[in-house]
Design a protein around this motif. Structure first.
Motif, PDB file in Angstrom:
ATOM      1  N   LYS A 146       0.823  -1.216   0.000  1.00  0.00           N
ATOM      2  CA  LYS A 146       0.000   0.000   0.000  1.00  0.00           C
ATOM      3  C   LYS A 146       0.859   1.268   0.000  1.00  0.00           C
ATOM      4  N   LEU A 147       1.553   1.461  -1.107  1.00  0.00           N
ATOM      5  CA  LEU A 147       2.418   2.629  -1.244  1.00  0.00           C
ATOM      6  C   LEU A 147       1.616   3.921  -1.196  1.00  0.00           C
ATOM      7  N   GLU A 148       2.184   4.911  -0.557  1.00  0.00           N
ATOM      8  CA  GLU A 148       1.540   6.226  -0.471  1.00  0.00           C
ATOM      9  C   GLU A 148       1.510   6.929  -1.816  1.00  0.00           C
ATOM     10  N   ARG A 149       2.593   6.796  -2.609  1.00  0.00           N
ATOM     11  CA  ARG A 149       2.735   7.597  -3.828  1.00  0.00           C
ATOM     12  C   ARG A 149       2.649   6.761  -5.115  1.00  0.00           C
ATOM     13  N   ALA A 150       2.437   5.467  -5.033  1.00  0.00           N
ATOM     14  CA  ALA A 150       2.358   4.597  -6.210  1.00  0.00           C
ATOM     15  C   ALA A 150       3.590   4.781  -7.096  1.00  0.00           C
ATOM     16  N   GLY A 151       3.410   5.008  -8.403  1.00  0.00           N
ATOM     17  CA  GLY A 151       4.563   5.155  -9.277  1.00  0.00           C
ATOM     18  C   GLY A 151       4.217   4.833 -10.711  1.00  0.00           C
ATOM     19  N   LEU A 152       5.233   4.373 -11.466  1.00  0.00           N
ATOM     20  CA  LEU A 152       5.106   4.097 -12.887  1.00  0.00           C
ATOM     21  C   LEU A 152       5.460   2.634 -13.165  1.00  0.00           C
ATOM     22  N   GLY A 170      -3.237   3.594  -8.308  1.00  0.00           N
ATOM     23  CA  GLY A 170      -2.651   4.915  -8.481  1.00  0.00           C
ATOM     24  C   GLY A 170      -1.471   4.978  -9.425  1.00  0.00           C
ATOM     25  N   PHE A 171      -1.120   3.859 -10.058  1.00  0.00           N
ATOM     26  CA  PHE A 171       0.029   3.826 -10.960  1.00  0.00           C
ATOM     27  C   PHE A 171      -0.342   4.382 -12.332  1.00  0.00           C
ATOM     28  N   ARG A 172       0.697   4.781 -13.079  1.00  0.00           N
ATOM     29  CA  ARG A 172       0.564   5.114 -14.480  1.00  0.00           C
ATOM     30  C   ARG A 172       1.412   4.135 -15.281  1.00  0.00           C
ATOM     31  N   LEU A 173       1.055   3.928 -16.531  1.00  0.00           N
ATOM     32  CA  LEU A 173       1.689   2.926 -17.382  1.00  0.00           C
ATOM     33  C   LEU A 173       2.682   3.591 -18.321  1.00  0.00           C
ATOM     34  N   GLY A 174       3.926   3.128 -18.305  1.00  0.00           N
ATOM     35  CA  GLY A 174       4.956   3.668 -19.177  1.00  0.00           C
ATOM     36  C   GLY A 174       4.837   3.097 -20.577  1.00  0.00           C
ATOM     37  N   ILE A 175       4.751   3.981 -21.567  1.00  0.00           N
ATOM     38  CA  ILE A 175       4.620   3.577 -22.970  1.00  0.00           C
ATOM     39  C   ILE A 175       5.871   4.017 -23.718  1.00  0.00           C
ATOM     40  N   PRO A 195      -8.112   5.704 -20.681  1.00  0.00           N
ATOM     41  CA  PRO A 195      -8.005   7.170 -20.597  1.00  0.00           C
ATOM     42  C   PRO A 195      -6.570   7.630 -20.793  1.00  0.00           C
ATOM     43  N   LEU A 196      -6.412   8.762 -21.467  1.00  0.00           N
ATOM     44  CA  LEU A 196      -5.073   9.284 -21.732  1.00  0.00           C
ATOM     45  C   LEU A 196      -4.300   9.504 -20.443  1.00  0.00           C
ATOM     46  N   GLU A 197      -4.998   9.825 -19.367  1.00  0.00           N
ATOM     47  CA  GLU A 197      -4.347  10.063 -18.077  1.00  0.00           C
ATOM     48  C   GLU A 197      -3.740   8.800 -17.478  1.00  0.00           C
ATOM     49  N   SER A 198      -3.911   7.657 -18.145  1.00  0.00           N
ATOM     50  CA  SER A 198      -3.330   6.396 -17.669  1.00  0.00           C
ATOM     51  C   SER A 198      -1.851   6.277 -17.983  1.00  0.00           C
ATOM     52  N   PHE A 199      -1.326   7.136 -18.860  1.00  0.00           N
ATOM     53  CA  PHE A 199      -0.029   6.886 -19.471  1.00  0.00           C
ATOM     54  C   PHE A 199       1.007   7.973 -19.190  1.00  0.00           C
ATOM     55  N   VAL A 200       2.270   7.541 -19.218  1.00  0.00           N
ATOM     56  CA  VAL A 200       3.418   8.429 -19.334  1.00  0.00           C
ATOM     57  C   VAL A 200       4.268   7.893 -20.480  1.00  0.00           C
ATOM     58  N   LEU A 201       5.188   8.708 -20.974  1.00  0.00           N
ATOM     59  CA  LEU A 201       6.018   8.332 -22.117  1.00  0.00           C
ATOM     60  C   LEU A 201       7.451   8.054 -21.685  1.00  0.00           C
ATOM     61  N   GLU A 202       8.127   7.183 -22.422  1.00  0.00           N
ATOM     62  CA  GLU A 202       9.497   6.787 -22.080  1.00  0.00           C
ATOM     63  C   GLU A 202      10.187   6.220 -23.303  1.00  0.00           C
ATOM     64  N   THR A 203      11.495   6.018 -23.180  1.00  0.00           N
ATOM     65  CA  THR A 203      12.242   5.323 -24.240  1.00  0.00           C
ATOM     66  C   THR A 203      12.989   4.083 -23.749  1.00  0.00           C
TER      67      THR A 203
END
Length: 255
Positions: A146-152, A170-175, A195-203
């Motif tokens: 039960k992390l307070e800040r979740a993550g990616l 509370g996590f976001r998915l790295g694409i 939803p677009l708010e589900s994602f973050v971008l990465e390489t």
């Protein structure tokens, strides 16, 4: 709003040996900020020095499941000290579970993962998760900690159900580069439908090259190409994708 690469190993020699050029090329493509995850304790010092020397680089420290950690107890002690003493660390990571690698032993990986999750909770830091063929096992641990800040969830590769379970926590998915391949039908469908708010971008540079760059070093500048593919799949303006994914990155990582 400018692009954020939420997962790039700029301290790896393939990029660090010419970091000035790498950063200039990325910034010329609109990439303003870079999250640099640690993978093993011997590499942390070079990573921290690199991030201190260049603006827009944000360090994270972690013990990656695919690297050997022969002195894990001392490594975890150092991680705790760094979290206590440094204000610039944006996350604990890259950490996780990887049952794709041959002879992977879940319990050995859990013995490294769980203390890091507890440290993330203790210091109210998000986590950068590496998960392959182990999403259900990871979700089980996250529900318990039960992390307070979740993550990616870096380079997400799971099912829609697993994606939704991470989002509930509370996590976001790295694409990253995988979404550029036509064969990645499940991932591309998720990117189009969630939803677009589900994602973050990465390489994940210098690894995980995009379509058309197979066998080559990957560079953080190509997060712009990832954004363009996401926009096309979603049939949304590119600026909306950049703005929304950057906002999620900022919110989770407090950039």
């Amino acid at each position: 709003m400018q692009l954020i690469d939420t997962h790039c190993h700029l301290d790896f020699p393939a990029l660090a040996d010419d970091i000035g050029t790498v950063l200039k090329r990325a910034r010329d493509k609109g990439v303003a900020r870079f999250v640099v995850p640690g993978v093993s304790e011997p590499h942390w010092s070079r990573l921290l020095a690199l991030c201190a020397a260049h603006s827009g680089l944000y360090p994270a420290l972690g013990l990656h499941p695919c690297f050997e950690h022969p002195d894990a107890e001392n490594d975890l002690c150092r991680l705790k000290l760094e979290l206590q003493n440094r204000s610039d660390l944006v996350a604990v990571g890259e950490i996780g579970l990887d049952l794709f690698i041959p002879q992977a032993e879940l319990q050995q990986q859990l013995d490294i993962l769980l203390p890091q999750l507890r440290l993330a909770k203790q210091f109210a830091k998000p986590v950068l998760l590496h998960v392959r063929k182990a999403h259900d096992q990871m979700l089980k641990q996250l529900r318990q900690v039960k992390l307070e800040r979740a993550g990616l969830v870096h380079a997400f590769s799971g099912s829609e159900q697993q994606a939704r379970e991470y989002l509930k926590l509370g996590f976001r998915l790295g694409i990253g580069g995988a979404v550029t391949y036509d064969r990645a039908t499940r991932l591309r469908r998720l990117v189009a439908e969630l939803p677009l708010e589900s994602f973050v971008l990465e390489t994940d540079s210098p690894d995980m090259p995009l379509l058309g760059y197979q066998g080559q070093v990957n560079y953080p500048e190509r997060v712009a190409k990832v954004a363009a593919v996401v926009a096309k799949l979603r049939q949304q303006p590119l600026e909306e994708v950049i703005e929304a994914t950057a906002a999620q990155s900022e919110m989770i990582l407090l950039l």
